[in-house]
Design a protein around this motif. Structure first.
Motif, PDB file in Angstrom:
ATOM      1  N   GLU A  18      64.926  50.279   0.631  1.00  0.00           N
ATOM      2  CA  GLU A  18      63.317  50.330  -0.021  1.00  0.00           C
ATOM      3  C   GLU A  18      63.279  49.675  -1.179  1.00  0.00           C
ATOM      4  O   GLU A  18      63.621  49.276  -1.967  1.00  0.00           O
ATOM      5  CB  GLU A  18      63.488  51.844  -0.136  1.00  0.00           C
ATOM      6  N   PRO A  19      61.978  48.723  -0.538  1.00  0.00           N
ATOM      7  CA  PRO A  19      61.069  48.645  -1.779  1.00  0.00           C
ATOM      8  C   PRO A  19      61.193  48.940  -2.948  1.00  0.00           C
ATOM      9  O   PRO A  19      60.251  50.447  -2.625  1.00  0.00           O
ATOM     10  CB  PRO A  19      60.552  47.544  -1.159  1.00  0.00           C
ATOM     11  N   ASP A  20      60.917  48.069  -3.889  1.00  0.00           N
ATOM     12  CA  ASP A  20      60.241  49.514  -5.075  1.00  0.00           C
ATOM     13  C   ASP A  20      58.550  49.843  -5.346  1.00  0.00           C
ATOM     14  O   ASP A  20      57.337  48.505  -4.829  1.00  0.00           O
ATOM     15  CB  ASP A  20      60.679  48.528  -6.720  1.00  0.00           C
ATOM     16  N   ARG A  21      58.775  50.976  -5.345  1.00  0.00           N
ATOM     17  CA  ARG A  21      57.297  51.468  -4.814  1.00  0.00           C
ATOM     18  C   ARG A  21      56.339  51.782  -5.969  1.00  0.00           C
ATOM     19  O   ARG A  21      55.188  50.832  -6.070  1.00  0.00           O
ATOM     20  CB  ARG A  21      57.213  52.944  -4.251  1.00  0.00           C
ATOM     21  N   SER A  22      56.906  51.031  -7.229  1.00  0.00           N
ATOM     22  CA  SER A  22      55.678  50.489  -8.192  1.00  0.00           C
ATOM     23  C   SER A  22      55.276  49.724  -8.183  1.00  0.00           C
ATOM     24  O   SER A  22      53.923  48.702  -8.144  1.00  0.00           O
ATOM     25  CB  SER A  22      56.623  51.294  -9.618  1.00  0.00           C
ATOM     26  N   THR A  23      56.212  48.343  -7.613  1.00  0.00           N
ATOM     27  CA  THR A  23      56.031  47.200  -7.941  1.00  0.00           C
ATOM     28  C   THR A  23      54.850  47.177  -6.257  1.00  0.00           C
ATOM     29  O   THR A  23      53.939  46.282  -5.908  1.00  0.00           O
ATOM     30  CB  THR A  23      57.169  46.506  -7.321  1.00  0.00           C
ATOM     31  N   LEU A  24      55.279  47.710  -5.175  1.00  0.00           N
ATOM     32  CA  LEU A  24      54.831  47.589  -4.283  1.00  0.00           C
ATOM     33  C   LEU A  24      53.238  47.739  -4.472  1.00  0.00           C
ATOM     34  O   LEU A  24      51.933  47.418  -4.151  1.00  0.00           O
ATOM     35  CB  LEU A  24      55.175  48.213  -3.212  1.00  0.00           C
ATOM     36  N   SER A  25      53.348  48.912  -5.017  1.00  0.00           N
ATOM     37  CA  SER A  25      51.674  49.784  -5.061  1.00  0.00           C
ATOM     38  C   SER A  25      50.847  48.513  -6.620  1.00  0.00           C
ATOM     39  O   SER A  25      49.687  48.301  -6.117  1.00  0.00           O
ATOM     40  CB  SER A  25      51.805  50.944  -5.882  1.00  0.00           C
ATOM     41  N   ALA A  26      51.693  48.458  -7.393  1.00  0.00           N
ATOM     42  CA  ALA A  26      51.208  46.724  -8.400  1.00  0.00           C
ATOM     43  C   ALA A  26      50.795  46.266  -6.938  1.00  0.00           C
ATOM     44  O   ALA A  26      49.669  45.298  -7.374  1.00  0.00           O
ATOM     45  CB  ALA A  26      52.160  46.554  -9.056  1.00  0.00           C
ATOM     46  N   LEU A  27      51.366  45.264  -6.096  1.00  0.00           N
ATOM     47  CA  LEU A  27      51.328  44.525  -5.383  1.00  0.00           C
ATOM     48  C   LEU A  27      50.237  44.650  -4.941  1.00  0.00           C
ATOM     49  O   LEU A  27      49.141  43.927  -5.112  1.00  0.00           O
ATOM     50  CB  LEU A  27      52.463  44.234  -4.947  1.00  0.00           C
ATOM     51  N   ARG A  28      49.976  45.879  -4.304  1.00  0.00           N
ATOM     52  CA  ARG A  28      48.723  46.309  -3.882  1.00  0.00           C
ATOM     53  C   ARG A  28      47.283  46.672  -4.142  1.00  0.00           C
ATOM     54  O   ARG A  28      46.334  46.046  -3.809  1.00  0.00           O
ATOM     55  CB  ARG A  28      48.506  47.434  -2.647  1.00  0.00           C
ATOM     56  N   ILE A  29      47.475  47.026  -5.314  1.00  0.00           N
ATOM     57  CA  ILE A  29      46.020  46.822  -5.958  1.00  0.00           C
ATOM     58  C   ILE A  29      46.000  45.874  -6.075  1.00  0.00           C
ATOM     59  O   ILE A  29      44.427  45.368  -6.019  1.00  0.00           O
ATOM     60  CB  ILE A  29      46.852  48.497  -7.291  1.00  0.00           C
ATOM     61  N   ALA A  30      46.792  44.734  -6.785  1.00  0.00           N
ATOM     62  CA  ALA A  30      46.191  43.699  -7.086  1.00  0.00           C
ATOM     63  C   ALA A  30      45.707  42.743  -6.170  1.00  0.00           C
ATOM     64  O   ALA A  30      44.268  41.756  -6.385  1.00  0.00           O
ATOM     65  CB  ALA A  30      47.365  42.530  -8.114  1.00  0.00           C
ATOM     66  N   ALA A  31      45.966  42.470  -5.103  1.00  0.00           N
ATOM     67  CA  ALA A  31      45.889  42.416  -3.681  1.00  0.00           C
ATOM     68  C   ALA A  31      44.129  43.356  -2.952  1.00  0.00           C
ATOM     69  O   ALA A  31      43.510  41.812  -3.051  1.00  0.00           O
ATOM     70  CB  ALA A  31      46.285  42.881  -2.695  1.00  0.00           C
ATOM     71  N   CYS A  32      43.584  43.725  -3.967  1.00  0.00           N
ATOM     72  CA  CYS A  32      42.524  44.044  -3.707  1.00  0.00           C
ATOM     73  C   CYS A  32      41.312  43.277  -4.119  1.00  0.00           C
ATOM     74  O   CYS A  32      40.571  43.159  -3.960  1.00  0.00           O
ATOM     75  CB  CYS A  32      42.158  46.055  -3.529  1.00  0.00           C
ATOM     76  N   GLY A  33      41.673  43.116  -5.659  1.00  0.00           N
ATOM     77  CA  GLY A  33      41.197  42.788  -6.784  1.00  0.00           C
ATOM     78  C   GLY A  33      40.811  41.221  -6.011  1.00  0.00           C
ATOM     79  O   GLY A  33      39.738  40.714  -6.340  1.00  0.00           O
ATOM     80  N   CYS A  34      42.105  40.867  -5.776  1.00  0.00           N
ATOM     81  CA  CYS A  34      41.401  39.488  -5.061  1.00  0.00           C
ATOM     82  C   CYS A  34      41.192  39.857  -4.190  1.00  0.00           C
ATOM     83  O   CYS A  34      40.088  38.064  -4.236  1.00  0.00           O
ATOM     84  CB  CYS A  34      43.019  38.948  -4.728  1.00  0.00           C
ATOM     85  N   ARG A  35      40.385  39.978  -2.955  1.00  0.00           N
ATOM     86  CA  ARG A  35      39.579  40.215  -1.812  1.00  0.00           C
ATOM     87  C   ARG A  35      38.038  39.662  -2.553  1.00  0.00           C
ATOM     88  O   ARG A  35      37.506  39.506  -2.104  1.00  0.00           O
ATOM     89  CB  ARG A  35      39.241  41.434  -1.159  1.00  0.00           C
ATOM     90  N   ALA A  36      37.847  40.357  -3.438  1.00  0.00           N
ATOM     91  CA  ALA A  36      36.275  40.592  -4.726  1.00  0.00           C
ATOM     92  C   ALA A  36      36.238  39.352  -4.859  1.00  0.00           C
ATOM     93  O   ALA A  36      35.053  38.998  -5.075  1.00  0.00           O
ATOM     94  CB  ALA A  36      36.094  41.864  -4.872  1.00  0.00           C
ATOM     95  N   SER A  37      37.634  38.878  -5.439  1.00  0.00           N
ATOM     96  CA  SER A  37      37.609  37.844  -6.560  1.00  0.00           C
ATOM     97  C   SER A  37      37.239  35.625  -5.774  1.00  0.00           C
ATOM     98  O   SER A  37      37.499  36.275  -4.969  1.00  0.00           O
ATOM     99  CB  SER A  37      38.660  37.883  -8.010  1.00  0.00           C
ATOM    100  N   ALA A  38      36.616  34.778  -6.680  1.00  0.00           N
ATOM    101  CA  ALA A  38      36.446  33.775  -5.914  1.00  0.00           C
ATOM    102  C   ALA A  38      38.141  33.644  -6.247  1.00  0.00           C
ATOM    103  O   ALA A  38      39.065  33.605  -6.741  1.00  0.00           O
ATOM    104  CB  ALA A  38      36.305  32.679  -7.046  1.00  0.00           C
ATOM    105  N   ARG A  39      38.455  32.574  -4.897  1.00  0.00           N
ATOM    106  CA  ARG A  39      39.992  31.843  -4.752  1.00  0.00           C
ATOM    107  C   ARG A  39      40.083  30.647  -5.511  1.00  0.00           C
ATOM    108  O   ARG A  39      38.950  29.849  -6.261  1.00  0.00           O
ATOM    109  CB  ARG A  39      39.769  31.923  -3.573  1.00  0.00           C
TER     110      ARG A  39
END
Length: 140
Positions: A18-39
């Motif tokens: 099983e993946p570490d859920r806290s790391t996975l959540s942090a990863l997904r939250i950061a990914a949401c922020g990346c969608r809205a920011s400049a590349r």
């Protein structure tokens, strides 16, 4: 087997990892922020991470589309399924946090062009230093 379970091909008789859920959540939250920011370019990301190490994960995720040569796919927080990109990032962070350079090199070499590998390895190691724990995830 649950969709979020990861079953290594080399150990089919063992329980899924099983993946570490806290790391996975942090990863997904950061990914949401990346969608809205400049590349960011990979080299720009490395320069930025020196100035702002607390944004290591956001910086890595912003650079991965250039490194992979295509957009990355991350699911919403709370989704049970893992995308291939999520599995890859978790496995790379885990390898770096364990100090397993061979596994980290293998993961990076399979998806990143040679001229960007050193930069991506730097970013992954910075993220691993930031989290300071194993993600308990393999790349299968």
């Amino acid at each position: 087997m649950k969709p979020s379970s990861i079953q290594p091909l080399y150990a089919p008789d063992h329980a899924p990892v099983e993946p570490d859920r806290s790391t996975l959540s942090a990863l997904r939250i950061a990914a949401c922020g990346c969608r809205a920011s400049a590349r960011l370019g990979v080299e720009q990301s490395c320069a930025m991470i020196d100035a702002s190490p607390d944004k290591a994960l956001h910086t890595l995720l912003g650079a991965l589309p250039e490194a992979f040569g295509h957009p990355t796919r991350f699911f919403r927080v709370g989704e049970a399924e893992l995308s291939f990109d999520e599995r890859w990032v978790l496995a790379a962070i885990d390898a770096a946090s364990r100090g397993d350079g061979d596994s980290l090199y293998f993961l990076i070499a399979r998806r990143v062009p040679a001229y960007l590998r050193r930069w991506v390895a730097f970013l992954v190691r910075r993220v691993a230093d930031r989290f300071g724990q194993h993600t308990s995830c393999s790349n299968n």
